[in-house]
Design an enzyme around this catalytic site. Structure first.
Site, mmCIF file in Angstrom:
data_model
loop_
_atom_site.group_PDB
_atom_site.id
_atom_site.type_symbol
_atom_site.label_atom_id
_atom_site.label_comp_id
_atom_site.label_asym_id
_atom_site.label_seq_id
_atom_site.Cartn_x
_atom_site.Cartn_y
_atom_site.Cartn_z
ATOM 1 N N ARG A 54 39.126 34.601 37.652
ATOM 2 C CA ARG A 54 39.206 34.730 39.108
ATOM 3 C C ARG A 54 38.933 33.571 39.787
ATOM 4 O O ARG A 54 38.684 32.471 39.516
ATOM 5 C CB ARG A 54 37.936 35.795 39.277
ATOM 6 C CG ARG A 54 37.302 36.883 38.782
ATOM 7 C CD ARG A 54 39.130 38.396 39.921
ATOM 8 N NE ARG A 54 38.613 39.715 39.415
ATOM 9 C CZ ARG A 54 39.782 40.138 38.560
ATOM 10 N NH1 ARG A 54 40.479 39.195 38.646
ATOM 11 N NH2 ARG A 54 39.832 41.126 38.510
ATOM 12 N N ASN A 72 44.839 46.187 30.422
ATOM 13 C CA ASN A 72 45.861 44.838 30.205
ATOM 14 C C ASN A 72 46.018 43.385 29.686
ATOM 15 O O ASN A 72 46.077 42.438 30.521
ATOM 16 C CB ASN A 72 46.264 44.597 32.178
ATOM 17 C CG ASN A 72 45.149 44.456 32.985
ATOM 18 O OD1 ASN A 72 44.150 43.824 32.153
ATOM 19 N ND2 ASN A 72 45.005 44.965 33.561
ATOM 20 N N HIS A 95 48.587 38.055 42.354
ATOM 21 C CA HIS A 95 47.795 37.733 41.357
ATOM 22 C C HIS A 95 48.833 39.825 40.129
ATOM 23 O O HIS A 95 49.291 40.830 41.207
ATOM 24 C CB HIS A 95 46.907 39.093 42.340
ATOM 25 C CG HIS A 95 45.482 39.623 40.655
ATOM 26 N ND1 HIS A 95 44.142 39.763 41.377
ATOM 27 C CD2 HIS A 95 45.623 39.370 39.421
ATOM 28 C CE1 HIS A 95 43.478 39.969 40.227
ATOM 29 N NE2 HIS A 95 44.733 39.472 38.559
ATOM 30 N N GLN A 113 42.042 37.956 48.806
ATOM 31 C CA GLN A 113 43.314 38.772 48.324
ATOM 32 C C GLN A 113 43.538 39.637 48.856
ATOM 33 O O GLN A 113 42.725 40.407 49.108
ATOM 34 C CB GLN A 113 43.461 39.209 47.035
ATOM 35 C CG GLN A 113 43.463 37.522 45.995
ATOM 36 C CD GLN A 113 43.485 38.458 44.591
ATOM 37 O OE1 GLN A 113 44.033 37.221 43.248
ATOM 38 N NE2 GLN A 113 43.887 39.549 44.002
#
Ligand code: NAD
Length: 386
Positions: A286, A148, A334, A315
């Protein structure tokens, strides 16, 4: 028979999509660095372009795993002592998790996971696993390197433009029925001629630089391993020996390094003070690379003009997380690395890694983070245990 425990984000609140806005996605066979996209054997258990990162999508793995006689548990219930994840932790041989909805594999959880052999990140970024504890327990940690990278690079370009042009507040004016031109443009600039710097120019950071080059920006970078002279020349890059030197020279700082003990909290009040007044900070790497409250102070005081990205801690982020409401933020949940296009690649890569594991053939070197009790592959190049 092995137990495979897979943690995925919940289905859409409107239910699993019966159809999609587009009928297909482009086929990508090779990444910019020459690495091939995932090459699992046999049929994929999904159609590329489907939503497979959520619980009902199951990363398309059920038919493959059950066909081999393995037990496959899929859940989004990952936190707390009574969670489904905790219930299956002690006898899971493989745990699959996505960074977007991470199953945190802390030292304590690893101690309870007596049968765990493989912690597989469906995506990129394995900091939700305590890598040192995994190495000590001889657990292999692998991720789908490259899957990704472009997805995230596109997101970075999008938020860079949206911050500098004051896009989101201007959109809000339009939705609210207004026509407040002066209010919208009093914070809006052209990006052309500005200085953009990335801390980390690996797969994503370099893809960001390549995409921004045609906008007429001056490009800067710093990272552990210097890029080749050919790439530096191609993109007219200015190399900085460290992050401090870079942040004082640029109008945009982009964070694109992994999180590990010595990068945690890198952006604190001291580092913000070194940034130019009115600079922007983008973080799709991050959340814990930056001090949560130092960001809020820097934006609220006006020292930095905006903060955008998609990574939070923990998260999912709690509703009261200050980044949700601080001024001039371009935050999203995210999402950057889990577009439908990205899902197709990292689900195929997850299948490829599982096939290597069950067939006892080597997992691709670039997919390895921890192996044989130490950092390995991409882990050895990009992470640290301290
Ligand atoms: P990569 O391994 O290709 O590149 C990381 C680079 O950082 C490496 O070149 C390494 O040399 C450099 N580096 C490591 N520590 C450094 C330090 N202290 N100072 C300077 N340079 C350092 O990784 P990538 O694929 O580009 O991904 C980078 C990070 O982005 C991942 O680790 C992950 O945390 C994050 N990520 C986020 C998403 C998302 O959806 N938001 C998706 C993928 C990756």
């Amino acid at each position: 028979m092995s137990k495979v425990l897979c943690v995925l984000y919940p289905d859409p609140v409107t239910g699993y999509p019966p159809h999609y806005v587009r009928d297909s996605i482009p086929t990508i066979t090779v990444y910019a660095n020459g690495q091939s996209t995932p090459t699992p054997k046999g049929p994929l258990g999904f159609r590329p372009g489907e939503l497979i990162g959520c619980v009902s999508g199951e990363l398309g793995l059920r038919s493959y795993l059950e066909g081999l006689g393995h037990e496959f548990i899929v859940t989004s219930d990952k936190d707390g002592p009574d969670s489904t994840f905790e219930k299956h932790l002690s006898d899971a041989e493989i745990i699959i998790s996505q960074p977007f909805w991470p199953a945190y594999l802390t030292q304590e959880r690893i101690a309870r996971a007596k049968k765990l052999k493989l912690a597989l990140t469906a995506g990129i970024g394995s900091d939700h696993v305590d890598l040192e504890a995994a190495a000590r327990a001889d657990i292999t940690v692998a991720e789908v390197t490259g899957s990704n990278s472009v997805s995230v690079a596109e997101h970075v370009v999008m938020v860079a433009l949206s911050l500098v042009r004051n896009y989101l507040p201007s959109h809000d004016v339009s939705v609210a029925g207004g026509w407040l031109i002066a209010d919208c443009v009093s914070r809006s600039y052209d990006i052309e001629g500005m200085h953009f710097g990335t801390i980390g120019a690996g797969r994503i950071g370099l893809a960001v630089l390549r995409r921004l080059k045609p906008f007429g920006l001056h490009l800067h970078y710093t990272q552990r391993h210097r890029l080749s002279p050919e790439i530096e020349q191609e993109l007219s890059l200015t190399f900085h020996p460290d992050a401090e030197s870079l942040v004082s020279a640029v109008d945009f700082v982009n964070l694109q390094i992994p999180l590990y003990p010595s990068t945690e909290g890198m952006f604190n009040d001291r580092m913000f003070a070194k940034m130019k007044r009115g600079a922007y900070l983008i973080n799709t790497a991050r959340a814990k690379l930056v001090d949560r409250d130092a960001v809020v102070r820097a934006v609220e005081s006006g020292h930095i003009a905006g903060y955008a990205g998609d990574v939070w801690f923990p998260q999912p982020a709690p509703p009261e997380h200050p980044w949700r409401t601080m001024p001039f933020n371009g935050m999203t949940p995210h999402i950057s690395g889990t577009s439908l296009s990205a899902q197709a690649r990292y689900a195929a890569g997850t299948l490829e890694i599982l096939q290597s594991y069950f067939e006892r053939t080597p997992i691709r070197e670039e997919y390895l983070i921890v192996h044989g009790g130490a950092l390995a592959g991409t882990g050895a190049k990009s992470y640290g245990l301290t």
